[in-house]
Scaffold this active site. Structure first.
Site, PDB file in Angstrom:
ATOM      1  N   GLU A   1       0.835  -1.210   0.000  1.00 56.76           N
ATOM      2  CA  GLU A   1       0.000   0.000   0.000  1.00 56.76           C
ATOM      3  C   GLU A   1       0.868   1.258   0.000  1.00 56.76           C
ATOM      4  O   GLU A   1       0.761   2.098   0.898  1.00 56.76           O
ATOM      5  CB  GLU A   1      -0.908   0.000   1.246  1.00 56.76           C
ATOM      6  CG  GLU A   1      -1.838  -1.195   1.347  1.00 56.76           C
ATOM      7  CD  GLU A   1      -2.598  -1.246   2.673  1.00 56.76           C
ATOM      8  OE1 GLU A   1      -2.377  -0.361   3.541  1.00 56.76           O
ATOM      9  OE2 GLU A   1      -3.408  -2.160   2.856  1.00 56.76           O
ATOM     10  N   PRO A   2       1.742   1.406  -0.974  1.00 55.03           N
ATOM     11  CA  PRO A   2       2.638   2.561  -0.963  1.00 55.03           C
ATOM     12  C   PRO A   2       1.907   3.858  -1.301  1.00 55.03           C
ATOM     13  O   PRO A   2       1.091   3.884  -2.218  1.00 55.03           O
ATOM     14  CB  PRO A   2       3.646   2.229  -2.065  1.00 55.03           C
ATOM     15  CG  PRO A   2       2.873   1.375  -3.021  1.00 55.03           C
ATOM     16  CD  PRO A   2       1.924   0.562  -2.171  1.00 55.03           C
TER      17      PRO A   2
ATOM     18  N   ARG B   1       3.463   7.580  -0.131  1.00 54.84           N
ATOM     19  CA  ARG B   1       4.499   8.606  -0.264  1.00 54.84           C
ATOM     20  C   ARG B   1       5.618   8.220  -1.238  1.00 54.84           C
ATOM     21  O   ARG B   1       6.086   9.066  -1.998  1.00 54.84           O
ATOM     22  CB  ARG B   1       5.093   8.865   1.116  1.00 54.84           C
ATOM     23  CG  ARG B   1       6.033  10.041   1.158  1.00 54.84           C
ATOM     24  CD  ARG B   1       6.739  10.161   2.516  1.00 54.84           C
ATOM     25  NE  ARG B   1       5.935   9.803   3.636  1.00 54.84           N
ATOM     26  CZ  ARG B   1       5.321  10.675   4.454  1.00 54.84           C
ATOM     27  NH1 ARG B   1       5.472  11.952   4.256  1.00 54.84           N
ATOM     28  NH2 ARG B   1       4.588  10.247   5.460  1.00 54.84           N
TER      29      ARG B   1
ATOM     30  N   TYR C   1       3.789  18.694  11.300  1.00 48.90           N
ATOM     31  CA  TYR C   1       4.800  17.722  11.731  1.00 48.90           C
ATOM     32  C   TYR C   1       6.190  18.328  11.865  1.00 48.90           C
ATOM     33  O   TYR C   1       7.150  17.611  12.134  1.00 48.90           O
ATOM     34  CB  TYR C   1       4.924  16.579  10.713  1.00 48.90           C
ATOM     35  CG  TYR C   1       3.634  15.979  10.232  1.00 48.90           C
ATOM     36  CD1 TYR C   1       2.820  15.239  11.079  1.00 48.90           C
ATOM     37  CD2 TYR C   1       3.237  16.128   8.904  1.00 48.90           C
ATOM     38  CE1 TYR C   1       1.648  14.675  10.620  1.00 48.90           C
ATOM     39  CE2 TYR C   1       2.063  15.562   8.442  1.00 48.90           C
ATOM     40  CZ  TYR C   1       1.268  14.840   9.302  1.00 48.90           C
ATOM     41  OH  TYR C   1       0.120  14.280   8.845  1.00 48.90           O
TER      42      TYR C   1
ATOM     43  N   CYS D   1      -3.472  33.781   9.456  1.00 53.66           N
ATOM     44  CA  CYS D   1      -3.321  34.472  10.731  1.00 53.66           C
ATOM     45  C   CYS D   1      -3.042  33.487  11.860  1.00 53.66           C
ATOM     46  O   CYS D   1      -3.882  33.279  12.745  1.00 53.66           O
ATOM     47  CB  CYS D   1      -4.567  35.305  11.003  1.00 53.66           C
ATOM     48  SG  CYS D   1      -4.751  36.549   9.732  1.00 53.66           S
TER      49      CYS D   1
ATOM     50  N   TYR E   1       0.515  13.985   0.419  1.00 51.37           N
ATOM     51  CA  TYR E   1       0.008  14.660   1.613  1.00 51.37           C
ATOM     52  C   TYR E   1       0.151  16.184   1.484  1.00 51.37           C
ATOM     53  O   TYR E   1       0.412  16.883   2.464  1.00 51.37           O
ATOM     54  CB  TYR E   1       0.701  14.122   2.876  1.00 51.37           C
ATOM     55  CG  TYR E   1       0.617  12.610   2.956  1.00 51.37           C
ATOM     56  CD1 TYR E   1      -0.610  11.991   3.153  1.00 51.37           C
ATOM     57  CD2 TYR E   1       1.743  11.799   2.792  1.00 51.37           C
ATOM     58  CE1 TYR E   1      -0.717  10.609   3.192  1.00 51.37           C
ATOM     59  CE2 TYR E   1       1.649  10.412   2.829  1.00 51.37           C
ATOM     60  CZ  TYR E   1       0.420   9.828   3.031  1.00 51.37           C
ATOM     61  OH  TYR E   1       0.312   8.461   3.061  1.00 51.37           O
TER      62      TYR E   1
HETATM   63  N1  LLP Z   1      -1.752   2.024   4.348  1.00 48.37           N
HETATM   64  C1  LLP Z   1      -2.307   2.489   5.471  1.00 48.37           C
HETATM   65  C2  LLP Z   1      -3.244   1.647   6.217  1.00 48.37           C
HETATM   66  C3  LLP Z   1      -1.984   3.777   5.927  1.00 48.37           C
HETATM   67  O1  LLP Z   1      -2.525   4.231   7.052  1.00 48.37           O
HETATM   68  C4  LLP Z   1      -1.084   4.590   5.181  1.00 48.37           C
HETATM   69  C5  LLP Z   1      -0.755   5.937   5.627  1.00 48.37           C
HETATM   70  C6  LLP Z   1      -0.548   4.051   3.997  1.00 48.37           C
HETATM   71  C7  LLP Z   1      -0.891   2.764   3.613  1.00 48.37           C
HETATM   72  C8  LLP Z   1       0.402   4.823   3.132  1.00 48.37           C
HETATM   73  O2  LLP Z   1       1.567   5.140   3.805  1.00 48.37           O
HETATM   74  P1  LLP Z   1       2.808   5.798   3.039  1.00 48.37           P
HETATM   75  O3  LLP Z   1       3.333   4.783   2.055  1.00 48.37           O
HETATM   76  O4  LLP Z   1       2.347   7.014   2.347  1.00 48.37           O
HETATM   77  O5  LLP Z   1       3.776   6.091   4.115  1.00 48.37           O
HETATM   78  N2  LLP Z   1      -0.060  12.885   6.526  1.00 48.37           N
HETATM   79  C9  LLP Z   1       1.186  12.258   6.914  1.00 48.37           C
HETATM   80  C10 LLP Z   1       1.234  10.809   6.524  1.00 48.37           C
HETATM   81  C11 LLP Z   1       0.117   9.979   7.109  1.00 48.37           C
HETATM   82  C12 LLP Z   1       0.137   8.552   6.677  1.00 48.37           C
HETATM   83  C13 LLP Z   1      -1.095   7.826   7.126  1.00 48.37           C
HETATM   84  N3  LLP Z   1      -1.217   6.472   6.681  1.00 48.37           N
HETATM   85  C14 LLP Z   1       2.333  13.061   6.320  1.00 48.37           C
HETATM   86  O6  LLP Z   1       2.087  14.077   5.669  1.00 48.37           O
HETATM   87  O7  LLP Z   1       3.493  12.726   6.529  1.00 48.37           O
END
Ligand code: LLP
Length: 429
Positions: free
Chosen positions: A273-274, A276, A316, A343, A372
């Site tokens: 589930e990629p 980012r 963050y 603001c 994101y």
């Molecule tokens: N699968 C599940 C169940 C997840 O909760 C997430 C991310 C992903 C896959 C994808 O993860 P990634 O490959 O993108 O790391 N808003 C935050 C990131 C929150 C991620 C939440 N879950 C940011 O801007 O860093």
């Protein structure tokens, strides 16, 4: 690798100078590179070529319809976490049999929609959810394929807000409860347990937490097999990190090799589930300098993009590289906070950042804004959400128009017209 490069001192998105896009679409502006999207998807997907697998791009990272269509046509499935994401995925043409549905709070209407669509499986996060899905599937005369999301209690060594696989996080079932949950799932009439799922966090820059989680999951898988529960899918979630600044995350092939080794001798299909790692470096946010300001020793560069457009630095403390769209090798350095018009003191894109001296009217590019970024934007301070443009080689297309003031107030107009129903005069003046 991405396709944002300086040619003759000017930043290009693929073959197009960024100032040309700004002249046409204005600022702030999200610009994505289609070639980078495809390249990153393929890098991730081919890293797992040695095992049966399905790469389910995590829609939450960037959910624009054109992007989802691009990925679906390249063969991707998707990971969704809401009815809205299901709607988008189907609208973009992602086949239902390539959709997995994660998330702790699935509501009845969302489960209903996913059952009707016939998605591949639900990643179930609690016993109550399992029971709800079973009951709803049964009443539709269906059987829902499910995986249970295990919380492997592994420290992903990332920001606490985006770590999800620790016992203290709200996600998944502790391993000691999961065994009983699988036994229950086998008995429930409306669900068929087909897989095992985990997701331990996001922006992971080391391989070891993945390996640790994988080991724990495989141990647990063998316990299930010993009890006659045979599963087809192992979902490892997302989480691979990217380079924002100086991080050196593992390459997808390293994860691919580790996974291939761990599942050897099983007939498991791996689900990934990629988010980012595919989306992050496919996009930039371009913003225009409005004013320079100095309060005592402190310098501020005030730009037209705020925390409502890109919230990651405020939320963050994230680092995003920022550079002038037109290189200025001779400009003296300036150390400043790069801030938006919102603001709130928390409204910044960078703090104490050294950039070449800029002037009002100059354009700055905020890098690594593909994941994101737009999806977390809001209309706070009544700022219409910005436009998104997709570039492919020397062509460009507006894939989300800039919102208008009318877009801000549209959903409120009915309430305004009917205010008298509360005994409040609705006529003006
Ligand atoms: N699968 C599940 C169940 C997840 O909760 C997430 C991310 C992903 C896959 C994808 O993860 P990634 O490959 O993108 O790391 N808003 C935050 C990131 C929150 C991620 C939440 N879950 C940011 O801007 O860093």
């Amino acid at each position: 690798m991405h396709h944002f490069h300086f040619h003759h001192g000017v930043l290009h998105a693929e073959d197009i100078p960024v100032p040309e896009l700004v002249a046409e679409y204005g600022t702030p502006l999200y610009i994505y590179s289609a070639s980078t999207w495809l390249r990153h998807y393929q890098a991730m997907d081919s890293a797992f070529a040695g095992v049966p697998h399905l790469t389910c791009y995590s829609v939450k990272a960037n959910s624009n319809l054109a992007i989802l269509r691009l990925l679906a046509q390249a063969g991707a499935g998707v990971d969704i976490v809401s009815g809205g994401e299901l709607f988008r995925a189907l609208r973009a043409g992602v086949p239902a049999e390539r959709i997995v549905y994660s998330g702790v709070g699935k509501k009845r209407h969302e489960i209903h929609e996913a059952l009707l669509a016939g998605i591949l499986l639900f990643n179930v996060e609690s016993v109550q959810e399992l029971e709800r899905i079973s009951e709803m599937a049964s009443s539709l005369g269906k059987t829902a394929r499910i995986s249970l999301r295990i919380n492997p209690d592994v420290d992903p060594k990332t920001h606490p807000y985006i770590s999800t696989g620790l016992r203290e996080n709200k996600f998944g079932l502790p391993m000691d409860e999961a065994l009983a949950a699988y036994t229950l799932a086998q008995k429930l009439p409306g669900v068929e347990p087909v897989g095992l799922d985990c997701h331990i966090g996001s922006q992971l820059t080391q391989l070891s937490p993945f390996i640790e989680a994988l080991d724990r999951l495989m141990d647990f898988y063998r316990q299930l097999v010993a009890r006659g529960i045979s599963l087809r899918y192992l979902d490892l979630g997302g989480g691979l990190g990217i380079t924002y600044n100086a991080e050196e995350p593992p390459h997808p092939t390293e994860l691919g090799a580790a996974v291939a080794q761990a599942v050897q001798g099983t007939d498991l299909t791996i689900i990934l589930e990629p988010g980012r790692v595919i989306a992050g470096n496919t996009g930039i946010l371009v913003t225009e300098v409005q004013y320079l300001k100095q309060n005592g020793e402190k310098h501020f560069v005030i730009v037209d993009a705020g925390m409502n457009d890109l919230v990651r630095p405020s939320l963050y403390g994230s680092y995003h590289r920022i550079a002038p769209v037109t290189e200025r090798p001779d400009a003296p350095p300036l150390v400043a906070d790069i801030v938006g018009p919102i603001c709130e003191s928390g409204d910044f894109l960078a703090k104490n950042r050294e950039i070449p001296m800029v002037a009002p009217g100059d354009l700055l590019a905020v890098f690594s804004a593909g994941a994101y970024g737009f999806v977390m934007s809001s209309q706070y301070n009544s700022r219409p959400r910005v436009a998104e443009v997709l570039v492919h080689e020397d062509k460009h297309l507006l894939i989300r128009r800039r919102e208008t003031y009318q877009d801000l107030v549209g959903p409120e107009e009915d309430g305004l017209a009917r205010l008298e129903e509360l005994g409040i005069p609705s006529t003006q003046g």
